[in-house]
Design an enzyme around this catalytic site. Structure first.
Site, PDB file in Angstrom:
ATOM      1  CD  GLU A 123       3.923  13.249   5.146  1.00  0.00           C
ATOM      2  OE1 GLU A 123       4.401  14.394   5.060  1.00  0.00           O
ATOM      3  OE2 GLU A 123       4.426  12.343   5.835  1.00  0.00           O
TER       4      GLU A 123
ATOM      5  CB  SER B 113      -2.521   5.669   4.927  1.00  0.00           C
ATOM      6  OG  SER B 113      -1.543   6.548   5.447  1.00  0.00           O
TER       7      SER B 113
ATOM      8  N   GLY C 190       0.834  -1.196   0.000  1.00  0.00           N
ATOM      9  CA  GLY C 190       0.000   0.000   0.000  1.00  0.00           C
ATOM     10  C   GLY C 190       0.864   1.240   0.000  1.00  0.00           C
TER      11      GLY C 190
ATOM     12  CE1 TYR D 222      -1.497  10.034  10.066  1.00  0.00           C
ATOM     13  CE2 TYR D 222      -2.271   9.063   8.023  1.00  0.00           C
ATOM     14  CZ  TYR D 222      -1.261   9.268   8.944  1.00  0.00           C
ATOM     15  OH  TYR D 222      -0.034   8.686   8.761  1.00  0.00           O
TER      16      TYR D 222
ATOM     17  CG  ASP E 259       2.070  11.960   9.298  1.00  0.00           C
ATOM     18  OD1 ASP E 259       2.325  12.041  10.509  1.00  0.00           O
ATOM     19  OD2 ASP E 259       2.772  11.333   8.489  1.00  0.00           O
TER      20      ASP E 259
ATOM     21  NE  ARG F   2       4.218  -0.741   8.210  1.00  0.00           N
ATOM     22  CZ  ARG F   2       4.412   0.577   8.339  1.00  0.00           C
ATOM     23  NH1 ARG F   2       4.370   1.359   7.277  1.00  0.00           N
ATOM     24  NH2 ARG F   2       4.641   1.110   9.520  1.00  0.00           N
TER      25      ARG F   2
ATOM     26  CG  HIS G 100       7.842   3.137   6.405  1.00  0.00           C
ATOM     27  ND1 HIS G 100       8.445   4.219   7.024  1.00  0.00           N
ATOM     28  CD2 HIS G 100       6.645   3.593   5.965  1.00  0.00           C
ATOM     29  CE1 HIS G 100       7.643   5.267   6.966  1.00  0.00           C
ATOM     30  NE2 HIS G 100       6.560   4.916   6.324  1.00  0.00           N
TER      31      HIS G 100
END
Length: 503
Positions: free
Chosen positions: A10, A98, A6, A89, A91, A247, A249
């Protein structure tokens, strides 16, 4: 193992009529306004499984000694779980989308594109509230109209992220993973770069480069995402069973408008991870100085720069990517998406080698570079502010104002999926991951959700909390839970049907 994946984006945000307004305030307005006008899911985020400062190398800086309880509408904290299973959201002072968990690069690309629709809807909500002079935040004036950009830099030294996430086995040796990924991450920007006017973090020098983010990486490996960034990020926060999974990242990519760039970004990286976990050796591609090379590659739109390898050889980014592709092509068990990615990967490399601008109908950075070159050929200086305006207008997500969308309408940039397919992803979660349950219950029982996260949903039943754990990404799918959800008229019935006896 299945390679769940996924994206996180931002978005750049401005209030053109009130440039002095705090972007933290406008970002909070954005998310809360979307929630107030588009969904009943106004739950707070459940931070219990969050561990953003836990490092794969074995230490934890422990941001939270206890799990924080926050107001979902608080400044900088606003959070919504959307009907497609995503998280929307605030951030680091930006609105972030996300995307929900998916099982392949094709779906991940579509659900990433769905984020633009959520942001455009939020912009329309803000405009409507502004026209009515209504504020959704207590003790604050209404928010002026906002603009969103899918880019990564403000041109003044600040960069904001576009991240990818890939689930992988905890048994995979992290040192070997890191060694294999660094040359790939340094070079893949010639395919996935978004293009940028300006050289250096604060655009200290005039010029055009391939990547928006390349100048902001200062280490090979790091836990940090906002400073001292590493080409490989070490965050150990799997959002799944920690004993079995990690995960990956990935913070070393650009935010893409192009569906081709986004699809290849996800698909190529998935294949490289498959190869690493199949014990394919990439040690011969180790770079002598990756931090310097990521910038050198980005600063060369001709794609002819030769990178210095640790063994003394020199290879272009295109040649290194050919090596990665050739080894991935030998993998067993490839599916149709993998085969499609490999075919497209090879074609793009051939075209880049022949003439980078021949890919301007598919890739972001070359599409942008082609536009800018038309001005340079007319005698406009690369330092002219109008070229920076082209840069930012390309990334405008408003279809009526965006240069990218204008090029699509004129047939100068190709797409892979229709707008109808993207809108289906806006309204519906993926059916083959736990995002299905998260999205559907947010749509159907949003008023009864106390808190939500990637791994769980906390429902309120008769005033008492009941947590439904979703530790496996391939659980709570449509096949597994769809009939139960459709047959449940309330949360009590739902929990009873899935085996919760004490409700």
């Amino acid at each position: 193992m299945k390679r769940f994946m996924g994206t996180e984006t931002e978005y750049g945000i401005t209030t053109p009529d009130a440039p002095e307004l705090s972007q933290l305030l406008s970002s909070t307005h954005t998310v809360v306004a979307y929630a107030a006008m588009n969904t009943a899911a106004r739950s707070r985020w459940d931070y219990e499984e969050e561990a953003p400062l836990k490092d794969t190398r074995g230490f934890d800086l422990q941001r939270y000694r206890t799990v924080p309880i926050v107001d979902p509408n608080a400044m900088g904290i606003a959070n919504v779980v959307t009907v497609n299973g995503a998280r929307f959201y605030v951030d680091h002072g930006h609105p972030e989308y996300s995307a929900p968990e998916t099982t392949n690069a094709w779906d991940a690309m579509i659900y990433d594109a769905a984020g633009d629709t959520y942001l455009n809807t939020a912009a329309a909500n803000i405009q409507e509230l502004w026209d009515q002079q209504v504020s959704v935040l207590d003790r604050n004036d209404p928010c002026p109209p906002v603009k969103f950009y899918k880019n990564n830099v403000d041109g003044k030294g600040q960069s904001y992220g576009s991240h990818e996430n890939y689930l992988y086995s905890r048994n995979t040796d992290f040192a070997r993973l890191t060694q294999a990924l660094i040359p790939f991450f340094v070079t893949r920007q010639v395919i996935i770069g978004a293009g940028r006017v300006g050289i250096g973090q604060a655009s200290e020098r005039d010029g055009f480069q391939i990547s928006q983010r390349a100048d902001y990486f200062e280490q090979e490996v790091s836990l940090e995402t906002t400073l001292n960034r590493g080409i490989v990020n070490t965050r150990d926060e799997p959002h799944a069973l920690a004993g079995r999974f990690r995960r990956l990242h990935v913070i070393v990519g650009d935010a893409n408008m192009s569906q081709y760039s986004n699809y290849l970004k996800l698909g190529m990286t998935k294949l490289v991870l498959d190869a690493i976990e199949s014990d394919v050796d990439f040690s011969d591609l180790t770079l002598k100085d990756p931090v310097a090379e990521i910038k050198r590659v980005s600063h060369d739109p001709t794609c002819t720069h030769e990178l210095s390898l640790a063994d003394g050889r020199s290879l272009t980014a295109i040649n290194i990517l050919r090596e990665y592709r050739a080894r991935c092509e030998q993998l067993e068990g490839k599916d149709d998406v993998d085969t499609h990615v490999l075919e497209m990967w090879g074609q793009i490399l051939d075209d880049l080698e022949r003439d980078p601008l021949s890919t301007a109908d598919r890739l972001d950075w070359t599409a942008k570079w082609a536009l800018i070159r038309t001005y340079l050929d007319r005698g406009v200086d690369i330092a002219d502010p109008k070229l920076k305006l082209i840069d930012i207008q390309y990334a405008d997500i408003d279809p009526a104002k965006s240069l990218y969308h204008a090029l699509v309408r004129k047939g100068r940039i190709k797409t892979l999926v229709s707008e109808e397919e993207i809108q289906r992803a806006v309204a519906n979660p993926p059916e083959n991951t736990r995002a299905y349950f998260r999205g559907k219950v947010s749509q159907k029982f949003g008023e009864d959700i106390i808190a939500a996260s990637w791994q769980s949903i906390i429902f309120s039943v008769n005033g008492s909390p009941h947590r439904v754990a979703m530790d496996f990404v391939d659980s709570f799918t449509k096949e597994e839970i769809g009939d139960v959800l459709n047959g449940s008229d309330n949360v009590y019935d739902l929990l009873k049907a899935i085996g919760y006896k004490h409700v």
